[in-house]
Enzyme design. Sequence first.
Site, PDB file in Angstrom:
ATOM      1  N   GLY A  47       7.616   2.195   4.097  1.00 54.87           N
ATOM      2  CA  GLY A  47       6.858   2.319   5.334  1.00 54.87           C
ATOM      3  C   GLY A  47       7.013   3.764   5.778  1.00 54.87           C
ATOM      4  O   GLY A  47       8.138   4.278   5.856  1.00 54.87           O
ATOM      5  N   ARG A  89       8.677  10.294  -3.116  1.00 58.53           N
ATOM      6  CA  ARG A  89       7.357   9.641  -3.011  1.00 58.53           C
ATOM      7  C   ARG A  89       6.372  10.653  -2.428  1.00 58.53           C
ATOM      8  O   ARG A  89       6.718  11.361  -1.476  1.00 58.53           O
ATOM      9  CB  ARG A  89       7.409   8.396  -2.112  1.00 58.53           C
ATOM     10  CG  ARG A  89       8.260   7.265  -2.678  1.00 58.53           C
ATOM     11  CD  ARG A  89       8.071   5.977  -1.899  1.00 58.53           C
ATOM     12  NE  ARG A  89       6.831   5.298  -2.235  1.00 58.53           N
ATOM     13  CZ  ARG A  89       6.350   4.249  -1.563  1.00 58.53           C
ATOM     14  NH1 ARG A  89       6.990   3.780  -0.513  1.00 58.53           N
ATOM     15  NH2 ARG A  89       5.225   3.664  -1.943  1.00 58.53           N
ATOM     16  N   ASP A 237      -0.333   6.003   5.854  1.00 62.78           N
ATOM     17  CA  ASP A 237       0.694   6.878   5.267  1.00 62.78           C
ATOM     18  C   ASP A 237       0.371   8.351   5.449  1.00 62.78           C
ATOM     19  O   ASP A 237       1.272   9.201   5.409  1.00 62.78           O
ATOM     20  CB  ASP A 237       0.869   6.558   3.785  1.00 62.78           C
ATOM     21  CG  ASP A 237       1.650   5.268   3.637  1.00 62.78           C
ATOM     22  OD1 ASP A 237       1.033   4.198   3.776  1.00 62.78           O
ATOM     23  OD2 ASP A 237       2.877   5.327   3.445  1.00 62.78           O
TER      24      ASP A 237
END
Length: 347
Positions: A47, A89, A237
């Site tokens: 998240g 990421r 995101d």
Amino acid sequence: MINVRLNDEKTAVVNLDQTLLPGEIKYSELKELDELYEAIFSLRVRGAPAIGIFAAYALYVLAQKIKPDSFESFQKQVLTLSARLDSSRPTAVNLSTQLRRMERLVSSMQDSPVPEILDAMHREAELIQQEDIQMCRAISEHGLSLLKPGMGVMTHCNAGPLATSHYGTALGPILLAQERGFSPKAFCCETRPLLQGARLTSFELYNAGVDVTLICDNMASIIMSEGKIGAIFVGCDRVARNGDTANKVGTSGLAILAKHYGIPFYVCCPSSTIDSACPSGEHIEIELRNPGEIKEMFFESPVAPEGVKCYNPAFDVTCSSLITGIITERGICTAPYNESLNIFTKR
Ligand code: MRU
């Protein structure tokens, strides 16, 4: 429950391992660079806002172990650690935003002794978390203003308390609606391949007493066609300057369906998720993940031939023209997003 925090000695990040939910509630103490990196890479913490908070704490934990002989060597090592965490990421901008914020703090303290810099890093990481709690609360209130009692709300992936520090973004209005007696009816897509909707969103909403129905991703169209959905709320995101939005793969398909069925489609977005350096969605890097997540994970034995090719993008980009509104902590932005996002992100 706070899913990311420091241990009492402030020497480790304590993280609720999201890969084990809903079956097991396990908090892990993480202090080494490799295990902190792995926690983000493997979605033990996930998240966008939660990753940013986790990374800020992680950098502070790692910085305490540096044995510097000068400010320059301390700063250099902080930057190296930060770069490694940042590479875990690529799509959620909060990761790099919060690491850059910690790096800027260090740069601004070149005349201070290292213990003072470390204290400031600790305070900054806590501030990032406090700000996130306030942002989520404000987003939840703005989102709630769009809901009517008993309304059906669809969501995808998990943008709830687990993905943030409290309330969440897309789940915030639903949780607040439940608290205020609006009796919302939530529909959550299971979210293949990692099942954040099934494992995390249905878990959070069910535990909060919300009337929640879990569906497979490919059932979204029929539920919309049956008139059961009054609005769609998703997290994000990374939001580009023009309002194009990256979120969990499958989100753009829901937005296209929503347009077809005339259902409003809202993106919930703390300002930490707006990337003002990114002009449009095509500039957003989409994370590609291991094919094993599609073929093997969650199944007793592989569900496809061993040699078959798989394509596993973790996110997709929803074109801003499909978005009814972007709900930020400062209010609800509408098109043209180049203008509204600009105003809403100015401090
Ligand atoms: O791969 P994940 O589980 O980290 O993806 C998360 C999402 O797509 C969420 O919707 C997004 O990060 C927003 S969380 C408030």
